[in-house]
Design an enzyme around this catalytic site. Sequence first.
Site, PDB file in Angstrom:
ATOM      1  N   ASP A 135      -9.536  -0.190  -5.072  1.00 16.24           N
ATOM      2  CA  ASP A 135     -10.455   0.158  -3.986  1.00 16.24           C
ATOM      3  C   ASP A 135     -11.865   0.419  -4.500  1.00 16.24           C
ATOM      4  OD1 ASP A 135      -9.499  -0.040  -1.442  1.00 16.24           O
ATOM      5  OD2 ASP A 135      -9.468   2.107  -1.056  1.00 16.24           O
ATOM      6  N   PHE A 191      -9.584  10.953  16.639  1.00 17.12           N
ATOM      7  CA  PHE A 191     -10.735  10.789  17.527  1.00 17.12           C
ATOM      8  C   PHE A 191     -10.339  10.499  18.969  1.00 17.12           C
ATOM      9  CE2 PHE A 191     -13.515  10.524  13.830  1.00 17.12           C
ATOM     10  CZ  PHE A 191     -14.640  11.173  14.315  1.00 17.12           C
ATOM     11  N   ARG A 192      -9.157   9.962  19.190  1.00 13.74           N
ATOM     12  CA  ARG A 192      -8.719   9.737  20.569  1.00 13.74           C
ATOM     13  C   ARG A 192      -8.596  11.062  21.313  1.00 13.74           C
ATOM     14  NH1 ARG A 192      -3.923   5.796  18.650  1.00 13.74           N
ATOM     15  NH2 ARG A 192      -3.894   7.470  17.100  1.00 13.74           N
ATOM     16  N   ASN A 245       0.874  -1.173   0.000  1.00 15.62           N
ATOM     17  CA  ASN A 245       0.000   0.000   0.000  1.00 15.62           C
ATOM     18  C   ASN A 245       0.912   1.223   0.000  1.00 15.62           C
ATOM     19  OD1 ASN A 245      -1.909   1.974   0.311  1.00 15.62           O
ATOM     20  ND2 ASN A 245      -2.799   1.159   2.185  1.00 15.62           N
ATOM     21  N   ASN A 289     -11.971   0.409  17.620  1.00 17.95           N
ATOM     22  CA  ASN A 289     -11.344   0.739  18.900  1.00 17.95           C
ATOM     23  C   ASN A 289     -12.070   1.774  19.746  1.00 17.95           C
ATOM     24  OD1 ASN A 289      -8.886  -0.927  18.565  1.00 17.95           O
ATOM     25  ND2 ASN A 289      -8.519   0.428  16.810  1.00 17.95           N
ATOM     26  N   ARG A 343      -2.378  -2.091  -3.738  1.00 17.23           N
ATOM     27  CA  ARG A 343      -3.650  -1.394  -3.555  1.00 17.23           C
ATOM     28  C   ARG A 343      -3.646  -0.152  -4.438  1.00 17.23           C
ATOM     29  NH1 ARG A 343      -5.879   1.412   2.035  1.00 17.23           N
ATOM     30  NH2 ARG A 343      -7.932   2.005   1.246  1.00 17.23           N
ATOM     31  N   GLY A 346      -9.812   1.835  12.230  1.00 23.09           N
ATOM     32  CA  GLY A 346      -9.234   2.307  13.489  1.00 23.09           C
ATOM     33  C   GLY A 346     -10.231   2.784  14.515  1.00 23.09           C
ATOM     34  N   VAL A 347     -11.161   3.639  14.119  1.00 26.28           N
ATOM     35  CA  VAL A 347     -12.164   4.164  15.048  1.00 26.28           C
ATOM     36  C   VAL A 347     -13.261   3.134  15.280  1.00 26.28           C
ATOM     37  CG1 VAL A 347     -13.864   5.992  15.430  1.00 26.28           C
ATOM     38  CG2 VAL A 347     -11.668   6.536  14.351  1.00 26.28           C
TER      39      VAL A 347
END
Length: 397
Positions: free
Chosen positions: A146, A282-283, A8, A333, A89, A329-330
């Site tokens: 994609d 977002f963390r 990638n 988690n 990709r 990821g979000v």
Amino acid sequence: MHKIMAINAGSSSLKFQIFTMPGEEVLVKGLIERIGLPDAIFNMSFQNEKIKETRAINDHGKAVEILLEQLKAHQVINDLSEITGVGHRVAHGGEDFVTSCVVTDEVVKGIEAVTNLAPLHNPANIIGIKTFRELLPNAVSVAVFDTAFHQTIPQENFLYALPYELYEKHHIRKYGFHGTSHKYVAGKAAEVLEKPLEKLKIISCHLGNGASVCAIEAGKSVNTSMGFTPNAGLMMGTRSGTIDATIIPYLVDELGYSLDEVMHMMSNESGVLGVSGISSDFRDIEIAAKEGNSRALLTLRMFTGQICNYIGAYASAMNGCDALLFTAGVGENSPLIRQMVTEQLSYLGVTCHVTKNNAGDMIISNDNEAVKVCIIPTNEELMIARDVEKYAKQTIG
């Protein structure tokens, strides 16, 4: 048994994994960051060993050379000929590439022809393809698009209400992205739920720095939130998502922005970062929200509200939903994001078990609910490797 590499390539990065196939065991994985700078970072992990080096890496060609040297130096491979296939990709395949394909000179030209549709992504993908073809000439190179998974979206869902000739002559339409991820998690969900994929109506939420929602019926994409480019749909880390198109000329004509400045703003200064004024991560937003920051709370409400709008629309269009998936990821988690989404969907029969959600269980809905809510970790690299293996088998027998 043979070794397949999944690649990638980003504008300044190169993510890689090598799988032994058909067993699908990860032999090595890593990331080369800050390519083009004197302090580029080379990360690689295999078995119980981790390597991290800072060094000058001038371009992607040099990055690939260093990667192959390191693989041999650490005896991950003894000879380059052990790598029988390399999968790349590719962000945008336009309308011509409806499935993965072996890379030829003509395929490279075809990818270059649609670079204007993904100017931030396709050029780096092409560099990766060309470099590996040069350095591993005997390995099968495969392009994995994609956009390919979304080629099953019906015309009434992919067309914009613009003059039809803009589609006919210039291929202006919704393409959709994150297809490799949506395809993988849908198949994995069918395994987890022990039901045939062909019998399921699935809504997949790929929530990361880039984010999209996809409606999947009988294993096929029937609609998705991203559009002509990856900037459409949901608000994202730094991307605005869909806005009223006339805001753009207003910013130019009335507020004095140049078109380039507006496009940069929409891609790099908007979304979560733009609304919160804090971060694109977002963390950081969740920490600020817990501390009572009003704009962080607003950002979370906007993001989850937009997700629910798509989920509701897609459930209606499919006349139901059997499984709601969270990935990336979000999605994988953040219990808070999952909770905020699911609590707005009770009218669909969606529930979220607090303990299961906080623990990150694979199925987080209450027992015996009709709509299964699942956390499915994505694995785009494995999907790429699987596609490469099909073509490598044909070549090496």
